[in-house]
Design an enzyme around this catalytic site. Structure first.
Site, mmCIF file in Angstrom:
data_model
loop_
_atom_site.group_PDB
_atom_site.id
_atom_site.type_symbol
_atom_site.label_atom_id
_atom_site.label_comp_id
_atom_site.label_asym_id
_atom_site.label_seq_id
_atom_site.Cartn_x
_atom_site.Cartn_y
_atom_site.Cartn_z
ATOM 1 N N ASP A 1 0.843 -1.188 0.000
ATOM 2 C CA ASP A 1 0.000 0.000 0.000
ATOM 3 C C ASP A 1 0.883 1.245 0.000
ATOM 4 O OD1 ASP A 1 -2.917 1.068 0.554
ATOM 5 O OD2 ASP A 1 -1.585 2.184 1.897
ATOM 6 N N ILE A 2 0.579 2.201 -0.886
ATOM 7 C CA ILE A 2 1.317 3.465 -0.913
ATOM 8 C C ILE A 2 0.861 4.318 0.264
ATOM 9 C CG2 ILE A 2 1.829 5.558 -2.225
ATOM 10 C CD1 ILE A 2 1.320 4.010 -4.773
ATOM 11 N N ASN B 1 -2.956 12.853 -3.607
ATOM 12 C CA ASN B 1 -4.013 13.215 -4.549
ATOM 13 C C ASN B 1 -4.658 14.547 -4.179
ATOM 14 O OD1 ASN B 1 -4.109 11.397 -6.649
ATOM 15 N ND2 ASN B 1 -5.521 9.987 -5.644
ATOM 16 N N ASP C 1 -1.444 9.818 -10.509
ATOM 17 C CA ASP C 1 -1.222 8.776 -11.529
ATOM 18 C C ASP C 1 0.264 8.561 -11.787
ATOM 19 O OD1 ASP C 1 -3.918 8.396 -11.775
ATOM 20 O OD2 ASP C 1 -4.134 9.495 -13.665
ATOM 21 N N GLU D 1 -4.551 2.391 -4.640
ATOM 22 C CA GLU D 1 -3.128 2.607 -4.363
ATOM 23 C C GLU D 1 -2.477 1.348 -3.802
ATOM 24 O OE1 GLU D 1 -5.185 3.943 -0.522
ATOM 25 O OE2 GLU D 1 -5.616 3.845 -2.659
#
Length: 232
Positions: free
Chosen positions: A109-110, A117, A126, A152
């Protein structure tokens, strides 16, 4: 299947030989006796001249259809943004494991992606997704599989991998992502990932391994992010 120019040449040559032989056989059958040298030459010349053009044309069409089919299949199996495979492709491969060796699942997971965002916009988001996926893929082997799992989130399958080796791979991925900020049109953005590891042993349940990876990822996130946690 015709895939290369060599295949195309062999295809054309093969059909030309077949056409010439069939023409001679038909000439012999129609006349009821061996044709004269002149008739034999004519019987061979016509298919020898016509067949290569026809077979080359049809062969090229087959090559184009094959390439179009490959591109279509690639589009179906891969995420358009990150070039990772899709969830469906990933789970199809996961289900096809022979079950005789130990494999590992990494759930990635980011960290704070929503903040990226919100602060910089979805276009920059993106770019972060695409570059993160690229770094993950660069740290895998040929038989490993990286898939887009959620917005993500990514999931990685490491076939025939021990828990110890999987931990090394996950740490290398985490360090690679964190080492260099991702360059965007706005600024360089520091990015980190949290990774949970689940183990898939012989005859074990895929759902159990997925749950292990998910629980380990949750532990990594709650412990402060930019960490690797294992179910073992």
């Amino acid at each position: 299947m015709i895939r290369t120019r060599a295949h195309l040449a062999f295809f054309a040559f093969g059909w030309t030989v077949v056409a010439v032989v069939l023409s001679l056989v038909l000439s012999f059958t129609a006349l009821g006796f061996a044709p004269s040298l002149r008739n034999a030459i004519v019987a061979m010349a016509v298919p020898a001249i016509v067949t290569p053009f026809v077979s080359l044309l049809s062969g090229r069409m087959m090559m184009r259809l094959h390439r179009m089919s490959q591109k279509l299949q690639h589009a179906v199996d891969h995420d358009a943004l990150t070039s990772t495979v899709t969830r469906q492709y990933f789970f199809d491969k996961l289900q096809s494991l022979d079950g005789e060796t130990s494999s590992t699942i990494l759930l990635i997971d980011i960290d704070q992606f929503r903040d990226i965002n919100d602060s910089h916009g979805h276009y920059v988001g993106d770019i972060v997704l695409r570059e993160t996926a690229h770094r993950l893929i660069n740290n895998t082997r040929r038989d490993d599989l990286v898939a887009r799992f959620g917005c993500e989130e990514f999931i990685v399958l490491l076939p025939d991998t021990t828990p110890k080796d999987a931990l090394h791979v996950a740490e290398r991925m985490r360090a690679t992502v964190a080492r260099t900020p991702i360059r965007t049109s706005i600024s360089k953005i520091p990015v980190t990932v949290s990774i949970g590891i689940g183990h898939l042993g012989p005859d074990s349940d895929c759902k159990v391994a997925m749950q292990e990876a998910d629980d380990a990822l949750y532990a990594a996130k709650t412990a402060g992010c930019n960490l690797v946690k294992s179910a073992a």
